[in-house]
Design a protein around this motif. Structure first.
Motif, short mmCIF file in Angstrom:
data_model
loop_
_atom_site.label_atom_id
_atom_site.label_comp_id
_atom_site.label_asym_id
_atom_site.label_seq_id
_atom_site.Cartn_x
_atom_site.Cartn_y
_atom_site.Cartn_z
N GLU A 92 74.10 53.20 29.61
CA GLU A 92 72.66 53.16 29.90
C GLU A 92 72.40 52.77 31.35
O GLU A 92 71.49 53.32 31.99
N SER A 93 73.19 51.86 31.87
CA SER A 93 72.99 51.43 33.26
C SER A 93 73.59 52.40 34.26
O SER A 93 72.93 52.84 35.21
N LEU A 94 74.85 52.76 34.04
CA LEU A 94 75.56 53.56 35.04
C LEU A 94 75.10 55.01 35.08
O LEU A 94 75.03 55.62 36.15
N GLU A 95 74.78 55.59 33.94
CA GLU A 95 74.35 57.00 33.96
C GLU A 95 72.94 57.13 34.51
O GLU A 95 72.59 58.16 35.10
N SER A 96 72.11 56.11 34.33
CA SER A 96 70.80 56.12 34.96
C SER A 96 70.96 56.09 36.48
O SER A 96 70.28 56.83 37.22
N GLU A 188 66.16 69.46 35.47
CA GLU A 188 64.93 69.80 36.19
C GLU A 188 64.52 68.66 37.12
O GLU A 188 64.09 68.91 38.26
N ALA A 189 64.65 67.42 36.67
CA ALA A 189 64.29 66.28 37.51
C ALA A 189 65.22 66.16 38.70
O ALA A 189 64.79 65.87 39.83
N ILE A 190 66.52 66.36 38.46
CA ILE A 190 67.49 66.28 39.56
C ILE A 190 67.24 67.40 40.57
O ILE A 190 67.24 67.17 41.78
N ALA A 191 67.01 68.62 40.06
CA ALA A 191 66.77 69.75 40.95
C ALA A 191 65.49 69.58 41.75
O ALA A 191 65.38 70.06 42.89
N ALA A 192 64.50 68.90 41.17
CA ALA A 192 63.23 68.65 41.86
C ALA A 192 63.31 67.46 42.80
O ALA A 192 62.32 67.11 43.44
N ARG A 193 64.47 66.81 42.88
CA ARG A 193 64.69 65.63 43.73
C ARG A 193 63.79 64.45 43.32
O ARG A 193 63.44 63.61 44.16
N ASP A 194 63.45 64.42 42.03
CA ASP A 194 62.62 63.33 41.51
C ASP A 194 63.54 62.24 40.97
O ASP A 194 63.89 62.22 39.78
N ALA A 195 63.96 61.33 41.84
CA ALA A 195 64.97 60.34 41.49
C ALA A 195 64.50 59.39 40.39
O ALA A 195 65.27 59.05 39.48
N ASP A 196 63.24 58.95 40.47
CA ASP A 196 62.74 58.03 39.46
C ASP A 196 62.73 58.67 38.07
O ASP A 196 63.13 58.06 37.08
N ARG A 197 62.25 59.90 38.00
CA ARG A 197 62.19 60.60 36.70
C ARG A 197 63.58 60.89 36.19
O ARG A 197 63.86 60.75 34.98
N ALA A 198 64.48 61.28 37.07
CA ALA A 198 65.85 61.57 36.65
C ALA A 198 66.50 60.32 36.06
O ALA A 198 67.16 60.39 35.02
N ALA A 199 66.31 59.18 36.70
CA ALA A 199 66.89 57.93 36.21
C ALA A 199 66.29 57.55 34.86
O ALA A 199 67.01 57.13 33.94
N ARG A 200 64.97 57.69 34.72
CA ARG A 200 64.31 57.34 33.46
C ARG A 200 64.77 58.24 32.33
O ARG A 200 65.07 57.77 31.23
N LEU A 201 64.85 59.53 32.59
CA LEU A 201 65.28 60.48 31.55
C LEU A 201 66.72 60.22 31.13
O LEU A 201 67.06 60.32 29.95
N ALA A 207 69.98 56.08 25.55
CA ALA A 207 69.47 55.10 24.58
C ALA A 207 69.10 55.76 23.26
O ALA A 207 69.30 55.16 22.18
N ASP A 208 68.56 56.98 23.31
CA ASP A 208 68.15 57.67 22.09
C ASP A 208 69.32 57.93 21.15
O ASP A 208 69.14 58.05 19.94
N GLY A 209 70.52 58.04 21.71
CA GLY A 209 71.68 58.33 20.88
C GLY A 209 72.34 57.10 20.30
O GLY A 209 73.26 57.22 19.47
N ARG A 210 71.90 55.91 20.71
CA ARG A 210 72.58 54.68 20.31
C ARG A 210 72.57 54.47 18.80
O ARG A 210 73.61 54.29 18.18
#
Length: 249
Positions: A92-96, A188-201, A207-210
Motif C-alpha cells: 500500500e505504501s510502496l506501490e502508491s 490513464e493517471a500516469i499517462a496524464a502526469r497526474d501524480a496525486d491521482r496516480a498515487a491515490r488510485l 487496499a481493495d484487494g486486502r
C-alpha cells in the motif's frame, strides 16, 4: 516479470535452471504451500546434482518462497494470512509511491510498454486464462516500479516480486475484469502526469484487494504447519554451527 539470477558465465547455470523451474512451479501453485521438497526427487527430475539444487533452494528461500529447516529439509513456504497482511502493508505504501514517481518520470517508451502490458492483460481476461491474468497483473505492477526510475525503490521491491506473483496466482478468483479496469485507470493517471491521482488510485487498488486476499489466504493456509515454530528451529539451528547442514534428502 522476471527474477532471473544471471550466472557468472553469462548463460544459465545448473543452479539458475533449477531456480527458475522451481520458482515457476511454486508461483504457478504446481507446488503447493507447505509441500515438502525432497532433494533426491527434485535432483533426478531436474537432472542436476544436489549442489546446484541446494544453491537454488537457498535463492528461493531468500525470495521468501521456500523454508529451509535444519535437519528436516525444505518445503514450499506456507504463506499464511499473516504473511499476506504484511505484504499488503508494504504494498500500500510502496506501490502508491511508485505510481506517483511513474507519473512524474515516465517517458513515452515506458508508457508504451505499460499500455502493451494492459493489452496483454485484457486479452488474458477475455480468455479467462487465470495463469496469464496473474502474470499480466504482476508484470503491470513491476512495470510501474521500473517507470518510477528510483533505484532504491526498485531494490526494495525486487525481493517482493515473486511473492506478489504468487499472491496474484493464488487470488486469481478475484474479479479479473475489475482488476483490469483499475489498472486502466492507473495507466490513464500516469499517462496524464497526474501524480496525486496516480498515487491515490494505486493505494485504493491495493487496499481493495486486502480483504478478499486475506479470506482466500485462510483457505490455503496449512493448519498442520507452524511457520513460527519452523523459523524458531531454524534460528536455533544457525546457532549450532557444528550441526548445521543444508537441506536434507
Amino acid at each position: 516479470m522476471t527474477a532471473a539470477r544471471p550466472s557468472d558465465e553469462g548463460r544459465p547455470s545448473l543452479r539458475d535452471r533449477a531456480y527458475e523451474t522451481l520458482r515457476r512451479r511454486i508461483v504457478e501453485v504446481e507446488l503447493q504451500p507447505g509441500e515438502r521438497l525432497v532433494e533426491r526427487d527434485l535432483a533426478a527430475e531436474l537432472e542436476v546434482s544436489r549442489i546446484p539444487l541446494r544453491e537454488a533452494l537457498r535463492l528461493l528461500a531468500a525470495d521468501g518462497l521456500v523454508l529451509l529447516v535444519p535437519h528436516r529439509g525444505a518445503l514450499v513456504a506456507p504463506f499464511t494470512p499473516g504473511d499476506v497482511r504484511d505484504l499488503f502493508d508494504v504494498r500500500e505504501s510502496l506501490e502508491s509511491l511508485a505510481a506517483r514517481l511513474a507519473a512524474e518520470r515516465a517517458d513515452d517508451d515506458g508508457l508504451a510498454r505499460l499500455a502493451e502490458g494492459l493489452a496483454t492483460a485484457r486479452a488474458a481476461t477475455r480468455a479467462h486464462d487465470r495463469a496469464a491474468i496473474a502474470a499480466a497483473n504482476a508484470a503491470f505492477h513491476t512495470d510501474i516500479v521500473e517507470l518510477a526510475s528510483n533505484a532504491l525503490l526498485s531494490g526494495v521491491m525486487r525481493p517482493l516480486e515473486a511473492r506478489m506473483h504468487w499472491l496474484f496466482r493464488l487470488t486469481a478468483l478475484r474479479d479479473p475484469a475489475q482488476q483490469c479496469a483499475e489498472h486502466e485507470q492507473m495507466y490513464e493517471a500516469i499517462a496524464a502526469r497526474d501524480a496525486d491521482r496516480a498515487a491515490r488510485l494505486a493505494h485504493e487498488h491495493v487496499a481493495d484487494g486486502r480483504a478478499t486476499s486475506l479470506a482466500l489466504a485462510a483457505q490455503w493456509s496449512r493448519p498442520d504447519i507452524d511457520p513460527e515454530a519452523i523459523a524458531a528451529r531454524r534460528r536455533r539451528g544457525r546457532g549450532d554451527a557444528g550441526k548445521q547442514a543444508g537441506p536434507a534428502a
